[in-house]
Design a protein around this motif. Structure first.
Motif, PDB file in Angstrom:
ATOM      1  N   VAL A 258       0.809  -1.219   0.000  1.00 34.43           N
ATOM      2  CA  VAL A 258       0.000   0.000   0.000  1.00 34.43           C
ATOM      3  C   VAL A 258       0.841   1.267   0.000  1.00 34.43           C
ATOM      4  CG1 VAL A 258      -1.587   1.364   1.431  1.00 34.43           C
ATOM      5  CG2 VAL A 258      -2.050  -1.058   1.005  1.00 34.43           C
ATOM      6  N   PHE A 259       1.927   1.298   0.769  1.00 33.23           N
ATOM      7  CA  PHE A 259       2.663   2.546   0.949  1.00 33.23           C
ATOM      8  C   PHE A 259       3.823   2.667  -0.034  1.00 33.23           C
ATOM      9  CE2 PHE A 259       0.722   1.581   5.060  1.00 33.23           C
ATOM     10  CZ  PHE A 259       0.030   2.762   5.279  1.00 33.23           C
ATOM     11  N   SER A 260       3.871   3.794  -0.696  1.00 33.30           N
ATOM     12  CA  SER A 260       4.936   4.076  -1.651  1.00 33.30           C
ATOM     13  C   SER A 260       5.390   5.537  -1.486  1.00 33.30           C
ATOM     14  CB  SER A 260       4.448   3.850  -3.082  1.00 33.30           C
ATOM     15  OG  SER A 260       5.468   4.149  -4.012  1.00 33.30           O
ATOM     16  N   PRO A 261       6.697   5.758  -1.260  1.00 35.35           N
ATOM     17  CA  PRO A 261       7.738   4.752  -1.008  1.00 35.35           C
ATOM     18  C   PRO A 261       7.477   3.986   0.288  1.00 35.35           C
ATOM     19  CG  PRO A 261       8.564   6.963  -0.582  1.00 35.35           C
ATOM     20  CD  PRO A 261       7.208   7.143  -1.162  1.00 35.35           C
ATOM     21  N   ALA A 262       8.283   2.965   0.532  1.00 35.69           N
ATOM     22  CA  ALA A 262       8.076   2.099   1.697  1.00 35.69           C
ATOM     23  C   ALA A 262       8.168   2.900   2.985  1.00 35.69           C
ATOM     24  CB  ALA A 262       9.120   0.984   1.698  1.00 35.69           C
ATOM     25  N   LEU A 263       7.502   2.411   4.016  1.00 35.13           N
ATOM     26  CA  LEU A 263       7.568   3.045   5.324  1.00 35.13           C
ATOM     27  C   LEU A 263       8.991   2.965   5.874  1.00 35.13           C
ATOM     28  CD1 LEU A 263       4.313   1.567   6.932  1.00 35.13           C
ATOM     29  CD2 LEU A 263       4.634   3.872   5.990  1.00 35.13           C
TER      30      LEU A 263
END
Length: 501
Positions: A277-282
């Motif tokens: 879901v998250f971009s860029p990565a958490l």
């Protein structure tokens, strides 16, 4: 923000109690708010069912109210009082059956159960003292709460049979935290001490509390709630610059942009979906927290009978000389590691069972219902057993599993129709995708930095305009509770407000 500044637009992902409280605070400070909720209703894990013929909570039932006068008033208790939601204070009577299905004497039950809770309090104290003086590392990460109880039992109980009973009775703590007591971290036991507050049970249901918490969001023209809207992508920037926005995509194909995004999604959902879901990565610290914090499993089974046959009886195990108006019946009943023949075909692992007697409530909520709490592998077994089955099949399977326990209640007679269940309701949270196939956060053996993991959620990623709240981002000692979720939503909203001051 002042009147000449355009309203900042904040997206809250999730319309549970934390998201609703978050919206309330933001709206009171002049923000525009959009809540994206994947379900077809608000409330998240606060929800009800009418399957028994009356309304019961299939989410939280309890209010664990703190008694420390130095704290602000307990928020959920305050909402309950404001909405005239009836609360039940349990009596201290218990009925406990041993592994052979025989009830223990009242004297032995009271003495050992009191000692169990004293030992658990000792564990809380040791864990908290180590935390406060910076020596938590001296408690091995693999040391469990059960290890502590076993050591204390060997020290305090000389009778071998009674020591064994005490250890079996300690397993009841699993229903508080959603995992067996030997999986509960001793190092971070202090973070489960919410269970040591005043224990109250919502004897009607949470619907009025939820309605009051939701009212500011539902009534405000500056709040937009979109149901049936599953978030599939959250795109942020590497650093915070003026006029940037966070881009959100949904399963319906829409793309929306906001000044800030607050994720109230459950820990289990984050575990399943944060990489996609998250971009860029958490950031690494946050992904580590998502991985390290454990997810508990807690399910409930409500069984309703034509009458409360068990409350019509008294036994040698139940103390008498009751105050006027108070039932002679115990409110809590527990079956320790059942190994009697009729239990083993459906429960070969001898999972202990416990119930709370809902017929002890004040009218009109005193229905003839007993409530089983299931945790860990037992809860997953029951859900797997009944999932996708017809109503008739579920009823038959659940009756078969639980009959060895309710048939041992005082007054049970196989031939009486009043002793046959007329309705059964079982929750299936571990099959709920939006909850991440589990219940709430838990601190299990092996975890090294549970407190710092929770702090990582509380901190969020402000440089990416991305924030987190929920029961896994709650104040210490309130993780895993409705109050914790509520307070975390309030806290993160105030952080966003501070950014724009």
């Amino acid at each position: 923000m002042d009147g000449s500044t355009p309203k900042k637009h904040v997206c809250i992902v999730g319309a549970g109690i934390s998201g609703l409280r978050c919206a309330d605070v933001l709206l009171s400070h002049g923000f525009e708010v959009t809540i994206l909720e994947a379900r077809d209703r608000i409330g998240g894990r606060i929800c009800q069912s009418d399957q028994l013929g009356y309304t019961v909570d299939i989410g939280p039932n309890w209010i664990h109210a703190w008694t420390d006068d130095s704290k602000e008033p307990h928020p959920i208790y305050t909402l309950a009082m404001a909405t005239n939601t009836p609360l039940h204070h349990w009596n201290n009577k218990q009925l406990i059956f041993d592994s052979n299905g025989n009830s223990l004497s009242a004297e032995l039950t009271e003495r050992l159960s009191t000692l169990v809770w004293q030992i658990i309090e000792m564990a809380f104290q040791q864990s908290e003292e180590a935390h406060l003086n910076g020596s938590s590392h001296t408690i091995p990460a693999e040391d469990s709460l059960y290890d502590f109880i076993r050591r204390k039992a060997e020290e305090l109980v000389t009778n071998e049979k009674e020591r064994g009973l005490l250890l079996q009775m300690s397993e009841m703590f699993g229903a508080y935290v959603g995992v067996p007591v030997w999986r509960q971290s001793l190092r971070f036991a202090w973070m489960e001490e919410c269970c040591g507050g005043e224990e109250m049970f919502v004897s009607s249901n949470y619907s009025a509390i939820l309605a009051r918490a939701a009212k500011p969001a539902l009534d405000s023209p500056n709040c937009h709630i979109q149901l049936n809207t599953l978030v599939t992508s959250v795109v942020t920037h590497k650093q915070r610059l003026p006029n940037q926005q966070v881009k959100i995509s949904t399963a319906t194909g829409s793309t929306l942009e906001f000044d800030e995004v607050i994720m109230t999604t459950p820990l289990g959902w984050l575990k399943k979906h944060h990489k996609s879901v998250f971009s860029p990565a958490l950031p690494d610290r946050l992904t580590s927290a998502i991985s390290s914090l454990s997810l508990s499993n807690l399910e409930k089974v409500f069984i309703t009978f034509p009458i409360a046959f068990w409350s019509q009886q008294t036994t040698n195990s139940v103390p008498q000389n009751n105050p006027p108006g108070e039932s002679a019946s115990p409110c809590y009943m527990n079956w320790l590691t059942p190994s009697y023949p009729d239990s083993l075909p459906t429960n070969p692992n001898s999972w202990p069972q416990e119930i709370w007697d809902l017929s002890s409530f004040s009218p009109p909520n005193n229905y003839s219902t007993i409530l089983f709490y299931l945790y860990g592998d037992c809860s997953k077994h029951i859900v797997k057993l009944i999932h996708n089955k017809s109503s008739a099949e579920k009823l038959a399977l659940l009756k078969e599993f639980f009959k060895p326990y309710y048939s041992r209640l005082p007054g049970y007679d196989e031939e009486r129709t009043e002793c046959q269940p007329k309705a059964i309701l079982a929750t299936e949270w571990c099959m709920d995708e939006l909850s991440g196939y589990g219940s709430y956060c838990n601190f299990q053996v092996g975890i090294e930095e549970a407190d710092k993991d929770v702090l990582a959620f509380r901190e969020g990623v402000p440089e990416k305009r991305l924030w987190f709240c929920g029961e896994h981002a709650a104040p210490f000692e309130e993780c895993g509770t409705v109050a914790g979720a509520y307070l975390s939503g309030e806290a993160v909203a105030r952080k966003v407000v501070d950014v724009y001051r």
